[in-house]
Motif scaffolding. Sequence first.
Motif, PDB file in Angstrom:
ATOM      1  N   ARG B  19       0.841  -1.209   0.000  1.00 50.89           N
ATOM      2  CA  ARG B  19       0.000   0.000   0.000  1.00 50.89           C
ATOM      3  C   ARG B  19       0.875   1.258   0.000  1.00 50.89           C
ATOM      4  O   ARG B  19       0.623   2.210  -0.726  1.00 50.89           O
ATOM      5  CB  ARG B  19      -0.896  -0.031   1.248  1.00 50.89           C
ATOM      6  N   LYS B  20       1.949   1.177   0.820  1.00 46.89           N
ATOM      7  CA  LYS B  20       2.870   2.312   0.914  1.00 46.89           C
ATOM      8  C   LYS B  20       3.533   2.556  -0.445  1.00 46.89           C
ATOM      9  O   LYS B  20       3.670   3.704  -0.882  1.00 46.89           O
ATOM     10  CB  LYS B  20       3.928   1.996   1.983  1.00 46.89           C
ATOM     11  N   LEU B  23       1.124   4.228  -2.798  1.00 48.89           N
ATOM     12  CA  LEU B  23       0.938   5.641  -2.449  1.00 48.89           C
ATOM     13  C   LEU B  23       2.165   6.476  -2.830  1.00 48.89           C
ATOM     14  O   LEU B  23       2.037   7.621  -3.264  1.00 48.89           O
ATOM     15  CB  LEU B  23       0.636   5.778  -0.951  1.00 48.89           C
ATOM     16  N   GLU B  24       3.353   5.854  -2.682  1.00 55.24           N
ATOM     17  CA  GLU B  24       4.572   6.564  -3.076  1.00 55.24           C
ATOM     18  C   GLU B  24       4.613   6.787  -4.588  1.00 55.24           C
ATOM     19  O   GLU B  24       5.015   7.852  -5.057  1.00 55.24           O
ATOM     20  CB  GLU B  24       5.813   5.765  -2.644  1.00 55.24           C
ATOM     21  N   LEU B  26       2.035   7.042  -6.487  1.00 55.45           N
ATOM     22  CA  LEU B  26       1.025   8.067  -6.778  1.00 55.45           C
ATOM     23  C   LEU B  26       1.588   9.455  -6.486  1.00 55.45           C
ATOM     24  O   LEU B  26       1.438  10.391  -7.285  1.00 55.45           O
ATOM     25  CB  LEU B  26      -0.238   7.793  -5.949  1.00 55.45           C
ATOM     26  N   ALA B  36      -4.041   3.997  -9.070  1.00 57.99           N
ATOM     27  CA  ALA B  36      -3.743   3.715  -7.660  1.00 57.99           C
ATOM     28  C   ALA B  36      -4.947   3.087  -6.976  1.00 57.99           C
ATOM     29  O   ALA B  36      -4.813   2.131  -6.202  1.00 57.99           O
ATOM     30  CB  ALA B  36      -3.345   5.006  -6.957  1.00 57.99           C
ATOM     31  N   GLU B  37      -6.115   3.617  -7.304  1.00 57.46           N
ATOM     32  CA  GLU B  37      -7.352   3.088  -6.704  1.00 57.46           C
ATOM     33  C   GLU B  37      -7.552   1.629  -7.086  1.00 57.46           C
ATOM     34  O   GLU B  37      -7.876   0.785  -6.253  1.00 57.46           O
ATOM     35  CB  GLU B  37      -8.522   3.937  -7.188  1.00 57.46           C
ATOM     36  N   LEU B  40      -5.006  -0.561  -5.318  1.00 57.12           N
ATOM     37  CA  LEU B  40      -5.369  -0.752  -3.906  1.00 57.12           C
ATOM     38  C   LEU B  40      -6.528  -1.735  -3.772  1.00 57.12           C
ATOM     39  O   LEU B  40      -6.545  -2.573  -2.873  1.00 57.12           O
ATOM     40  CB  LEU B  40      -5.742   0.594  -3.269  1.00 57.12           C
TER      41      LEU B  40
END
Lengths: 90, 170
Positions: B19-20, B23-24, B26, B36-37, B40
């Motif tokens: 997840r990290k 997000l990175e 993104l 990203a969505e 995830l």
Amino acid sequence: MIPWSAFIYVEWWTRSRRNRCFSLWIPLFLAWLLLLPLVLVLFPVVALVCLFVRVNALRLYAAAWGILTSLRKTRVEVRAPAARVLVSIA
Amino acid sequence: MTNSTIFNFESRNAMNDDRKTILEMLAAGRITADEAERLLAALESSPANSATESSPPAPGDAAARRAIKPKYLRVLVEADEHTIGFKGGPTTVNVRVPMQLLRAGVRLAGLIPAQAHDQVDRAFTQHGVPITLSQIKPENLEELIDHLGDLTVDVDGKDENKTRVRVFCE
């Protein structure tokens, strides 16, 4: 259901860092209308070829129709540092 | 602490790391918010699958999994600039193919005349795909496509090669 339209989007960056883009909407339903007479002419020809190579023509038509109808919602997107291309079939 | 608790804890840690990373990516602008969505969402669904596999299957589970059939095969490729040769950032390829198209394609492949099977098999083997076409029968097709739903392939490049390939169904 056969695809009705296709969408092509191309975006690229010039050396002066300006981005250019163009998008093209292709009405596939018009193409199907134009191709319909050709398909009707080709039907018996394909059937003859199938007979010659011993392939079931009906199964071939069904498979070709299956591919045509399942093309919808196909999407290909490529992003490179200097360009982006998107092809979407709807 | 039981084995299943340890497994859950480790899988949760791995999930947090993934997840990290997403997000990175993104934040760095390497993927869009939409991508990203989706990543995830795929991440959230994968531990659920592995948990289902690790625990004894409940009677309704198999039926539920069969009922939720995946609609698309997704192929995500992310190659760094050293691999591709384009300077300025990574190159990404995002392909979404309807499962129905795969099904139709396999059906079309089933029409290849028997006399051509040897040639096709040889060509496949030469390109590193040892497939015997004659073994693929119409009755196996549905099973083949259904099992693609459980498919997830993650390939990460080693050392300097930071190419990532992800194949999954959604």
